[in-house]
Design a protein around this motif. Structure first.
Motif, mmCIF file in Angstrom:
data_model
loop_
_atom_site.group_PDB
_atom_site.id
_atom_site.type_symbol
_atom_site.label_atom_id
_atom_site.label_comp_id
_atom_site.label_asym_id
_atom_site.label_seq_id
_atom_site.Cartn_x
_atom_site.Cartn_y
_atom_site.Cartn_z
ATOM 1 N N UNK A 1 12.006 12.901 -6.225
ATOM 2 C CA UNK A 1 10.751 12.182 -5.994
ATOM 3 C C UNK A 1 10.508 11.967 -4.507
ATOM 4 N N UNK A 2 11.557 11.642 -3.769
ATOM 5 C CA UNK A 2 11.420 11.446 -2.321
ATOM 6 C C UNK A 2 11.032 12.763 -1.658
ATOM 7 N N UNK A 3 11.690 13.838 -2.031
ATOM 8 C CA UNK A 3 11.396 15.156 -1.425
ATOM 9 C C UNK A 3 9.978 15.614 -1.737
ATOM 10 N N UNK A 4 9.487 15.270 -2.926
ATOM 11 C CA UNK A 4 8.154 15.710 -3.334
ATOM 12 C C UNK A 4 7.038 15.070 -2.518
ATOM 13 N N UNK A 5 7.328 14.033 -1.770
ATOM 14 C CA UNK A 5 6.290 13.400 -0.940
ATOM 15 C C UNK A 5 6.086 14.134 0.375
ATOM 16 N N UNK B 1 3.117 13.455 3.224
ATOM 17 C CA UNK B 1 3.458 12.883 4.523
ATOM 18 C C UNK B 1 3.428 13.898 5.663
ATOM 19 N N UNK B 2 3.698 15.157 5.333
ATOM 20 C CA UNK B 2 3.816 16.175 6.364
ATOM 21 C C UNK B 2 5.238 16.325 6.879
ATOM 22 N N UNK B 3 6.159 15.575 6.316
ATOM 23 C CA UNK B 3 7.589 15.649 6.636
ATOM 24 C C UNK B 3 8.349 15.058 5.459
ATOM 25 N N UNK B 4 9.642 15.326 5.409
ATOM 26 C CA UNK B 4 10.465 14.788 4.324
ATOM 27 C C UNK B 4 11.072 13.457 4.737
ATOM 28 N N UNK B 5 10.858 12.412 3.937
ATOM 29 C CA UNK B 5 11.492 11.129 4.246
ATOM 30 C C UNK B 5 13.012 11.251 4.206
ATOM 31 N N UNK B 6 13.659 10.421 4.976
ATOM 32 C CA UNK B 6 15.119 10.351 4.970
ATOM 33 C C UNK B 6 15.528 9.413 3.838
ATOM 34 N N UNK C 1 7.885 8.857 10.586
ATOM 35 C CA UNK C 1 9.213 8.786 9.970
ATOM 36 C C UNK C 1 9.202 7.735 8.867
ATOM 37 N N UNK C 2 9.917 8.042 7.806
ATOM 38 C CA UNK C 2 10.066 7.120 6.676
ATOM 39 C C UNK C 2 11.519 7.193 6.213
ATOM 40 N N UNK D 1 12.114 0.459 1.867
ATOM 41 C CA UNK D 1 11.279 1.568 2.274
ATOM 42 C C UNK D 1 10.720 1.199 3.648
ATOM 43 N N UNK D 2 11.193 1.870 4.685
ATOM 44 C CA UNK D 2 10.786 1.600 6.067
ATOM 45 C C UNK D 2 9.927 2.739 6.579
#
Length: 124
Positions: free
Chosen positions: A4-8, A12-17, A55-56, A72-73
């Motif tokens: 789910x995180x990767x699918x965003x 976002x235009x980038x992958x959250x950490x 960044x997220x 979630x930052x």
């Protein structure tokens, strides 16, 4: 959760950490996992729609004291103190309250961005 995180990435235009800590697979039951996933999905969608971050970070922890926590930052614009909580934030709070948990939303201290903290007791 990681999927789910990767699918965003496309939103976002980038992958959250993502950082996962503790025995999540063995102590988080299916209903609590569904609640957590719903908050992660909607939280990341809100960040993508409103925060304009570069960044997220998503941190999920199952601690020995019996608490599941999500932080979630983002480093985006930051939430205004003047904004009334919208439907999504109200739903996050309601999800937490239904299972004995809490929700906090704070502006980042010393930098831009927002931190959403969602906590719930681990279910047996």
């Amino acid at each position: 959760l990681l999927t789910a995180v990767r699918e965003t990435r496309s939103m976002l235009g980038f992958e959250p950490h993502a950082v996962l800590s503790g025995p999540l697979d063995s102590v988080v039951g299916p209903s609590l996992a569904a609640e957590l996933l719903a908050v992660v999905d909607a939280g990341l969608a809100n960040v993508a729609a409103y925060a304009k971050p570069t960044a997220v970070e998503v941190r999920v922890t199952a601690d020995p004291a019996g608490l599941l926590s999500l932080e979630l930052d983002d480093d985006g614009m930051g939430i205004s103190e003047l904004i009334e909580p919208g439907r999504d934030l109200a739903e996050f709070a309601a999800r937490a309250e239904r299972i004995g948990g809490t929700l906090r939303i704070e502006r980042q201290v010393g930098r831009t961005g927002t931190r959403l903290t969602w906590e719930a007791p681990l279910q047996p």
